[in-house]
Design an enzyme around this catalytic site. Structure first.
Site, PDB file in Angstrom:
ATOM      1  CE  LYS A  22       0.722   2.507  79.341  1.00  0.00           C
ATOM      2  NZ  LYS A  22      -0.743   2.501  79.455  1.00  0.00           N
ATOM      3  CG  ASN A  23      -1.069   5.414  77.078  1.00  0.00           C
ATOM      4  OD1 ASN A  23      -1.081   4.197  77.314  1.00  0.00           O
ATOM      5  ND2 ASN A  23      -1.172   6.319  78.015  1.00  0.00           N
ATOM      6  CB  CYS A 123      -8.207   0.067  86.482  1.00  0.00           C
ATOM      7  SG  CYS A 123      -7.976   1.814  86.203  1.00  0.00           S
ATOM      8  NE  ARG A 128      -9.544   4.615  82.955  1.00  0.00           N
ATOM      9  CZ  ARG A 128      -8.325   4.130  82.732  1.00  0.00           C
ATOM     10  NH1 ARG A 128      -7.711   3.467  83.686  1.00  0.00           N
ATOM     11  NH2 ARG A 128      -7.742   4.264  81.568  1.00  0.00           N
ATOM     12  CG  ASP A 131     -20.388   7.182  79.306  1.00  0.00           C
ATOM     13  OD1 ASP A 131     -19.238   6.931  79.737  1.00  0.00           O
ATOM     14  OD2 ASP A 131     -20.892   8.312  79.364  1.00  0.00           O
ATOM     15  CG  ASP A 313      -1.289   9.037  81.891  1.00  0.00           C
ATOM     16  OD1 ASP A 313      -1.307   8.594  80.729  1.00  0.00           O
ATOM     17  OD2 ASP A 313      -2.245   8.905  82.680  1.00  0.00           O
ATOM     18  NE  ARG A 405      -1.169  -2.948  82.693  1.00  0.00           N
ATOM     19  CZ  ARG A 405      -2.300  -2.276  82.861  1.00  0.00           C
ATOM     20  NH1 ARG A 405      -2.714  -2.004  84.065  1.00  0.00           N
ATOM     21  NH2 ARG A 405      -2.986  -1.872  81.827  1.00  0.00           N
TER      22      ARG A 405
HETATM   23  C1  EPZ Z   1      -6.140   7.111  78.208  1.00  0.00           C
HETATM   24  O1  EPZ Z   1      -7.092   6.418  78.983  1.00  0.00           O
HETATM   25  C2  EPZ Z   1      -4.782   6.596  78.646  1.00  0.00           C
HETATM   26  N1  EPZ Z   1      -4.696   5.158  78.384  1.00  0.00           N
HETATM   27  C3  EPZ Z   1      -4.590   6.860  80.140  1.00  0.00           C
HETATM   28  O2  EPZ Z   1      -3.265   6.445  80.483  1.00  0.00           O
HETATM   29  C4  EPZ Z   1      -4.693   8.369  80.380  1.00  0.00           C
HETATM   30  O3  EPZ Z   1      -4.600   8.620  81.765  1.00  0.00           O
HETATM   31  C5  EPZ Z   1      -6.050   8.885  79.860  1.00  0.00           C
HETATM   32  O4  EPZ Z   1      -6.198   8.533  78.466  1.00  0.00           O
HETATM   33  C6  EPZ Z   1      -6.179  10.398  79.982  1.00  0.00           C
HETATM   34  O5  EPZ Z   1      -5.142  11.025  79.286  1.00  0.00           O
HETATM   35  C7  EPZ Z   1      -4.431   4.738  77.116  1.00  0.00           C
HETATM   36  O6  EPZ Z   1      -4.256   5.535  76.204  1.00  0.00           O
HETATM   37  C8  EPZ Z   1      -4.332   3.261  76.911  1.00  0.00           C
HETATM   38  P1  EPZ Z   1     -10.153   8.958  78.834  1.00  0.00           P
HETATM   39  P2  EPZ Z   1      -8.676   6.544  78.610  1.00  0.00           P
HETATM   40  O7  EPZ Z   1     -11.205   8.243  78.078  1.00  0.00           O
HETATM   41  O8  EPZ Z   1      -8.831   6.655  77.161  1.00  0.00           O
HETATM   42  C9  EPZ Z   1     -14.031   9.645  81.464  1.00  0.00           C
HETATM   43  C10 EPZ Z   1      -1.631   5.316  81.727  1.00  0.00           C
HETATM   44  O9  EPZ Z   1      -1.236   5.466  82.892  1.00  0.00           O
HETATM   45  N2  EPZ Z   1     -14.705   8.813  80.462  1.00  0.00           N
HETATM   46  O10 EPZ Z   1      -9.472  10.132  78.216  1.00  0.00           O
HETATM   47  O11 EPZ Z   1      -9.390   5.459  79.316  1.00  0.00           O
HETATM   48  C11 EPZ Z   1     -13.019   8.847  82.279  1.00  0.00           C
HETATM   49  O12 EPZ Z   1     -13.660   8.212  83.373  1.00  0.00           O
HETATM   50  C12 EPZ Z   1      -3.113   5.368  81.422  1.00  0.00           C
HETATM   51  O13 EPZ Z   1      -0.880   5.146  80.732  1.00  0.00           O
HETATM   52  C13 EPZ Z   1     -16.091   8.688  80.501  1.00  0.00           C
HETATM   53  O14 EPZ Z   1     -16.751   9.247  81.365  1.00  0.00           O
HETATM   54  O15 EPZ Z   1      -9.029   7.931  79.308  1.00  0.00           O
HETATM   55  C14 EPZ Z   1     -12.054   9.918  82.722  1.00  0.00           C
HETATM   56  O16 EPZ Z   1     -12.584  10.575  83.865  1.00  0.00           O
HETATM   57  C15 EPZ Z   1      -3.948   5.545  82.689  1.00  0.00           C
HETATM   58  N3  EPZ Z   1     -16.711   7.912  79.574  1.00  0.00           N
HETATM   59  C16 EPZ Z   1     -12.049  10.904  81.555  1.00  0.00           C
HETATM   60  O17 EPZ Z   1     -13.229  10.619  80.788  1.00  0.00           O
HETATM   61  C17 EPZ Z   1     -16.015   7.266  78.574  1.00  0.00           C
HETATM   62  O18 EPZ Z   1     -16.646   6.596  77.731  1.00  0.00           O
HETATM   63  C18 EPZ Z   1     -10.854  10.755  80.632  1.00  0.00           C
HETATM   64  O19 EPZ Z   1     -10.770   9.390  80.259  1.00  0.00           O
HETATM   65  C19 EPZ Z   1     -14.610   7.404  78.543  1.00  0.00           C
HETATM   66  C20 EPZ Z   1     -13.976   8.186  79.498  1.00  0.00           C
END
Ligand code: EPZ
Length: 426
Positions: A22-23, A123, A128, A131, A313, A405
């Site tokens: 999916k991801n 969510c 999420r 920035d 995850d 999903r």
């Molecule tokens: C991806 O989400 C995955 N989703 C998530 O899977 C997964 O948990 C996550 O990566 C971490 O591996 C998809 O790929 C569609 P991040 P993403 O940006 O990209 C902070 C599932 O269950 N952050 O790596 O949104 C954020 O708050 C889903 O399949 C910022 O601060 O995750 C988090 O604490 C859930 N600013 C950390 O970074 C930003 O601009 C990691 O988030 C972006 C993120």
């Protein structure tokens, strides 16, 4: 609304086909925006989020042709053709249903010189923020404006110049947006502390197949030499390492033996290491991974981390498994601020778990009993299914749209290996 009814106690055994990730799919699909030529993706999982993304792409005027295999097969082949983009706006009513829509921002900006995407909002597992997506795009020359709940990005005349960005926090999505924008920039871009998840490697491999020039694939230091145009391609989505890890936990908690057909062990080293520490036999074979839980399960301390660390995850699913392990396990969730929504529901099934901030203390083994439980987010829902498979009696899991999903035909796959599970109208 559907619910799942599971009667626990069956030992799972047999073969589970692992679907496309999916991801990975959610970042490969927007790559269609980067070329006028057809992009064909194979092994796309049949998931609500993928359908949602396809719908979003048609909003931009992109033609999509689905050449699914037989209905009883898993996965499908979809061709996207973005030779005539009629809109550069991703509207709120679509983005709010699927936050991964934010991944159109980078490629749309690179292709069209502008993009307007609704802010995705938070969510269940956290607020999420995006920035880092915006800072990375600014670093390579994008102009970002936030207004009325939308992000408006524009490129200078002549296109994005390229640039450098050092990610203060590892972010999968922000890395994906930055890479998809940089491949069509005029100059070279460099990203430091970039995410290294296998899904990013899959993205880079697709972009290279389309003609992009990327160095450092698989490392946290990416160099991208922008090219004038990209070609279409046909590409097979990587197998889903989280789906595979989830079914590994399901097999293990029932004391079963299951072959994860198509799973790629190279993407799952941290999960497989955790499973082995818990006492699960994990055998990497040519076309998949064999999981066997013959002996007692042992309490194990786990901490999530960006790849190659243990995937956040996988945290909820491993927590369910640890409820049946002998001893006390300490889990640390370092990525998201609110990813223990499954704990109260597991407690209703008899789990003994205490949470303190980002730490969870799991005591075992406990006797799990079936209950009526509520899914809250995708991976939390799977942790309830895993617990239910080992619980005494019947469990009813509601709000399973969360599951749909991320898990393709979940109950069919579990029925294949002997689980007593059925989907009924709620
Ligand atoms: C991806 O989400 C995955 N989703 C998530 O899977 C997964 O948990 C996550 O990566 C971490 O591996 C998809 O790929 C569609 P991040 P993403 O940006 O990209 C902070 C599932 O269950 N952050 O790596 O949104 C954020 O708050 C889903 O399949 C910022 O601060 O995750 C988090 O604490 C859930 N600013 C950390 O970074 C930003 O601009 C990691 O988030 C972006 C993120």
């Amino acid at each position: 609304m559907d619910k799942l009814i599971i009667r626990g106690g069956n030992r799972l055994s047999g073969k589970i086909p692992i679907s496309g990730a999916k991801n990975a799919a959610l970042t490969l699909i927007p790559c269609a925006l980067l070329t006028e030529e057809p992009l064909t993706l194979r092994n796309l999982p049949r998931l609500a989020d993928i359908d949602g993304f396809q719908h979003l792409m048609t909003q931009f005027g992109i033609a999509t042709g689905i050449r699914g295999k037989r209905p009883e097969d898993f996965g499908r082949v979809v061709t996207f053709e973005a030779n005539h983009i009629t809109s550069t706006v991703a509207p709120y009513d679509l983005v709010r249903k699927m936050r991964a829509s934010i991944l159109v921002l980078g490629p749309m900006l690179a292709r069209m010189g502008e993009a307007k995407v609704s802010l995705p909002g938070g969510c269940a597992i956290g607020n999420r923020p995006i920035d880092l997506h915006l800072k990375a795009l600014e670093a390579i020359g994008g102009e970002i404006e936030l207004a009325q709940g939308y992000v408006k990005a524009t490129a200078p005349d002549g296109g994005l110049p390229g640039g450098e960005f050092d990610f203060p926090v590892v972010s999968v999505g922000a890395t994906e947006n930055a890479v998809m924008a940089a491949v069509l920039a005029n100059g070279t871009s460099r990203f430091f502390n970039a995410a290294r998840e296998p899904e990013i490697v899959d993205l880079c491999n697709l972009l290279v197949a389309m003609g992009a020039e990327i160095e450092g694939i698989g490392t946290s230091d990416l160099t991208i030499h922008g090219v004038r145009k990209l070609n279409g391609a046909t590409y097979k989505v990587m197998p889903d390492r989280i789906e595979a890890g989830s079914y590994a936990c399901a097999a293990a908690i029932t004391g079963g033996e299951v072959f994860l057909d198509g799973a790629d062990a190279r993407d799952m080293q941290s999960t497989n290491h955790a499973l082995r520490n818990i006492g699960v036999e994990v055998t990497e074979e040519k076309n998949g991974i064999r999981i066997a839980a013959n002996g007692p399960l042992k309490a194990t301390n786990l901490s999530t981390a960006p790849f190659p660390g243990l995937a956040t995850d996988m945290q909820a699913q491993l927590m369910s498994l640890l409820c049946k392990a002998e001893g006390t396990s300490v889990l640390k969730e370092t990525i998201f601020e609110n990813r223990y929504m499954h704990v109260p529901e597991l407690a209703r099934m008899g789990a003994d778990i205490e949470t303190e901030g980002r730490t969870a203390i799991v005591k075992g083994p406990v006797g799990l009993t079936g209950a009526e439980v509520m899914a809250t987010d995708l991976r939390a829902s799977m942790s309830l299914i895993i617990a239910a498979l080992a619980a005494e009696g019947e469990t009813q899991v509601r709000r399973i749209y969360h599951l749909d999903r991320g898990y393709e035909r979940l109950e069919e796959k579990l029925q294949l290996v002997g689980a007593d599970i059925e989907r009924v109208d709620d």
